[in-house]
Design a protein around this motif. Structure first.
Motif, PDB file in Angstrom:
ATOM      1  N   ILE A 233      13.276  -3.711   1.539  1.00  6.14           N
ATOM      2  CA  ILE A 233      12.337  -3.571   0.376  1.00  6.14           C
ATOM      3  C   ILE A 233      11.220  -4.597   0.954  1.00  6.14           C
ATOM      4  CG2 ILE A 233      11.672  -4.358  -1.805  1.00  6.14           C
ATOM      5  CD1 ILE A 233      14.528  -3.117  -2.681  1.00  6.14           C
ATOM      6  N   GLU A 234      11.593  -6.013   1.336  1.00  4.67           N
ATOM      7  CA  GLU A 234      10.791  -7.045   1.682  1.00  4.67           C
ATOM      8  C   GLU A 234       9.773  -6.281   2.992  1.00  4.67           C
ATOM      9  OE1 GLU A 234      13.261 -10.465   2.300  1.00  4.67           O
ATOM     10  OE2 GLU A 234      14.239 -10.154   0.611  1.00  4.67           O
ATOM     11  N   GLY A 235      10.464  -5.753   3.923  1.00  4.03           N
ATOM     12  CA  GLY A 235       9.694  -5.380   4.979  1.00  4.03           C
ATOM     13  C   GLY A 235       8.921  -4.113   5.113  1.00  4.03           C
ATOM     14  N   LYS A 236       8.956  -3.324   3.864  1.00  3.35           N
ATOM     15  CA  LYS A 236       8.656  -1.916   3.654  1.00  3.35           C
ATOM     16  C   LYS A 236       6.949  -2.534   3.277  1.00  3.35           C
ATOM     17  CE  LYS A 236       8.389   2.351   3.464  1.00  3.35           C
ATOM     18  NZ  LYS A 236       8.770   3.149   4.495  1.00  3.35           N
ATOM     19  N   ASP A 237       5.998  -1.780   3.977  1.00  4.86           N
ATOM     20  CA  ASP A 237       4.518  -1.947   3.759  1.00  4.86           C
ATOM     21  C   ASP A 237       4.210  -0.621   2.654  1.00  4.86           C
ATOM     22  OD1 ASP A 237       3.809  -4.050   5.429  1.00  4.86           O
ATOM     23  OD2 ASP A 237       3.938  -2.601   7.231  1.00  4.86           O
ATOM     24  N   ILE A 238       3.814  -1.071   1.557  1.00  2.00           N
ATOM     25  CA  ILE A 238       3.468   0.006   0.563  1.00  2.00           C
ATOM     26  C   ILE A 238       1.911   0.011   0.471  1.00  2.00           C
ATOM     27  CG2 ILE A 238       3.916   0.529  -1.801  1.00  2.00           C
ATOM     28  CD1 ILE A 238       6.400   0.293  -0.518  1.00  2.00           C
ATOM     29  N   SER A 239       1.392   1.114   0.634  1.00  4.21           N
ATOM     30  CA  SER A 239      -0.013   1.389   0.511  1.00  4.21           C
ATOM     31  C   SER A 239      -0.400   1.856  -0.932  1.00  4.21           C
ATOM     32  CB  SER A 239      -0.346   2.739   1.577  1.00  4.21           C
ATOM     33  OG  SER A 239       0.348   3.804   1.026  1.00  4.21           O
ATOM     34  N   ILE A 240       0.462   2.175  -1.916  1.00  2.00           N
ATOM     35  CA  ILE A 240       0.202   2.589  -3.304  1.00  2.00           C
ATOM     36  C   ILE A 240       0.351   1.445  -4.191  1.00  2.00           C
ATOM     37  CG2 ILE A 240       0.883   4.224  -5.098  1.00  2.00           C
ATOM     38  CD1 ILE A 240       2.387   5.748  -2.962  1.00  2.00           C
ATOM     39  N   PRO A 241      -0.969   0.864  -4.564  1.00  2.00           N
ATOM     40  CA  PRO A 241      -1.190  -0.386  -5.472  1.00  2.00           C
ATOM     41  C   PRO A 241       0.132  -0.631  -6.281  1.00  2.00           C
ATOM     42  CG  PRO A 241      -3.116   0.613  -4.962  1.00  2.00           C
ATOM     43  CD  PRO A 241      -2.249   1.748  -4.659  1.00  2.00           C
ATOM     44  N   ARG A 242       0.424   0.521  -7.323  1.00  2.00           N
ATOM     45  CA  ARG A 242       1.269   0.591  -8.419  1.00  2.00           C
ATOM     46  C   ARG A 242       2.694   0.206  -7.844  1.00  2.00           C
ATOM     47  NH1 ARG A 242       4.242   4.989  -8.791  1.00  2.00           N
ATOM     48  NH2 ARG A 242       3.298   6.963  -7.892  1.00  2.00           N
ATOM     49  N   LEU A 243       3.033   0.544  -6.788  1.00  4.25           N
ATOM     50  CA  LEU A 243       4.277   0.541  -6.147  1.00  4.25           C
ATOM     51  C   LEU A 243       4.470  -0.945  -5.480  1.00  4.25           C
ATOM     52  CD1 LEU A 243       5.583   4.062  -4.606  1.00  4.25           C
ATOM     53  CD2 LEU A 243       5.842   2.934  -6.778  1.00  4.25           C
ATOM     54  N   GLU A 244       3.466  -1.253  -5.006  1.00  3.90           N
ATOM     55  CA  GLU A 244       3.270  -2.572  -4.394  1.00  3.90           C
ATOM     56  C   GLU A 244       3.356  -3.707  -5.472  1.00  3.90           C
ATOM     57  OE1 GLU A 244       0.262  -5.595  -1.720  1.00  3.90           O
ATOM     58  OE2 GLU A 244      -0.424  -3.831  -2.977  1.00  3.90           O
TER      59      GLU A 244
END
Length: 409
Positions: A233-244
């Motif tokens: 989870i810590e290393g996952k780049d999230i491009s969707i603002p709500r999920l970030e």
């Protein structure tokens, strides 16, 4: 009272004597010439009775016992009389007899008792109870009403009708009609029990319907994230603002151990510089009202810094811009899928993760973990210690298998 003629006289009625010749003793109530006789459930031989004093003759033990009882009954009758006066009742000898023997006792109902209980609780919200606690009892009132309609086809039930079978039927309603699991059912039953206890203390319920009821909470598996899960989870780049945002708030809870509502309630005032010159979170758990002081680890500190200029944090003084619990849990399932974590995680998983993977697994003393979690009893924290012990045991079994395979090879 001064305009009325009132007297209480002890008498025996010889015509009702038993086979041993003992006559029953009555207290004759005379109010304005109207008589009512009240049985004392005591008997005496006529030759031992002093009709002038209205007492048993002599100083024998049984005489003293009966005379003391008769004095107690008279005192009780006067107490009932004065209470009826305060109630502005039209007092007659018949009414006083009914009050003394409980024949005119009101038939209080379960709905009435729940309403009284909930009214008192709602008035103490913010003083003694949290809003969530009051809401649980409002939910109980709804379910009791629904249960009575479905099970007994009635709107309400008299408290004197409550018995062991009623409790069993109530349990059945939740497990079958509401499809609740065992532990959820017990929570509703325990809330009902607290209401029933109020009725017992008020003298409205003579026999506790729960006296034969016994049920234990079943231990359930507490889902938590491993060190590898956290790294994903810590290393996952999230491009969707709500999920970030959800990712950040979830990680914040994983490294602070705070429940959803306690994160939601955090303001900038909860961020304190401690005696060690480090940042701490000082808060009070809404569920238990227990104080919780948590040293701020690097990851939650970074998350706070990241959102300090978020419009919601600026306008509302919140520490973090958290979404509703329902949305958080829905988005967390998306986040788990994106990270390839095959676990049914919810926001509360973060609290379990803090207790196990973040603290106990890293040898933080259980007393410190318990204090940070805001547990009132260390026994609650010990559940997490069992989980850690089980994991260690499973890891060691795996190691034994590896070593065994190597030796045999």
């Amino acid at each position: 009272m001064s305009n009325r003629t009132i007297s209480f006289k002890n008498i025996i009625i010889k015509s009702k004597a038993n086979a041993a010749g003992e006559a029953p003793i009555y207290v004759r109530v005379n109010i304005d010439g109207k008589l009512s006789d009240i049985a004392t459930k005591r008997q005496i031989l006529p030759e031992r009775w002093n009709s002038e004093t209205g007492a048993v003759k002599g100083n024998k033990e049984d005489a003293r016992s009966i005379n003391t009882k008769l004095d107690e009954i008279k005192a009780q009758l006067w107490a009932h009389y004065h209470k009826l006066e305060r109630e502005e009742q039209d007092i007659t000898s018949a009414l006083l007899k009914r009050r003394f023997t409980n024949l005119d006792k009101p038939d209080h109902t379960l709905t009435e008792l729940i309403n009284i209980h909930n009214k008192m609780m709602n008035e103490r919200v913010g003083i003694e109870f949290a809003p969530g606690t009051a809401k649980r009892y409002s939910t109980l009132a709804f379910h009791v009403k629904n249960f009575l309609k479905l099970t007994y086809k009635i709107e309400d039930i008299k408290l004197k009708m409550l018995n062991y079978q009623f409790i069993l039927d109530f349990e059945h309603y939740f497990k079958v009609k509401r499809e609740c699991n065992h532990n959820s059912t017990l929570k509703y039953i325990r809330n009902l029990r607290k209401v029933i206890n109020l009725g017992i203390r008020k003298g409205w319920i003579e026999k506790d319907p729960f006296i034969k009821f016994s049920a234990k909470v079943q231990e359930v598996k507490r889902e938590y994230l491993t060190k590898d899960d956290l790294s994903l989870i810590e290393g996952k780049d999230i491009s969707i603002p709500r999920l970030e945002l959800v990712k950040d708030i979830f990680l914040f809870s994983c490294y602070t151990g705070l429940a959803y509502i306690d994160v939601y309630n955090l303001t900038k005032a909860n961020l304190i510089k401690g005696n060690d010159d480090e940042l701490w979170i000082h808060t009070q758990r809404q569920k238990t009202e227990a104080k919780s002081h948590i040293p701020l680890l690097p990851i939650p500190a970074q998350i706070i810094s990241k959102y300090k200029n978020h419009p919601e944090c600026i306008h509302s003084d919140k520490l973090l811009p958290i979404k509703s619990n329902q949305k958080m849990n829905a988005y967390l399932k998306e986040l788990a899928d994106l990270c390839g974590i095959n676990k049914n995680i919810s926001f509360h998983t973060a609290r379990h993760t803090f207790a196990t993977t973040v603290t106990l697994t890293n040898n933080v003393p259980i007393e410190s973990v318990s204090a940070m979690l805001g547990h009132k009893s260390i026994r609650t924290t010990q559940h997490y210690a069992k989980i850690v012990d089980m994991k260690v045991g499973n890891d060691m079994k795996a190691l034994k298998n590896i070593l065994s395979t190597g030796l045999n090879g």
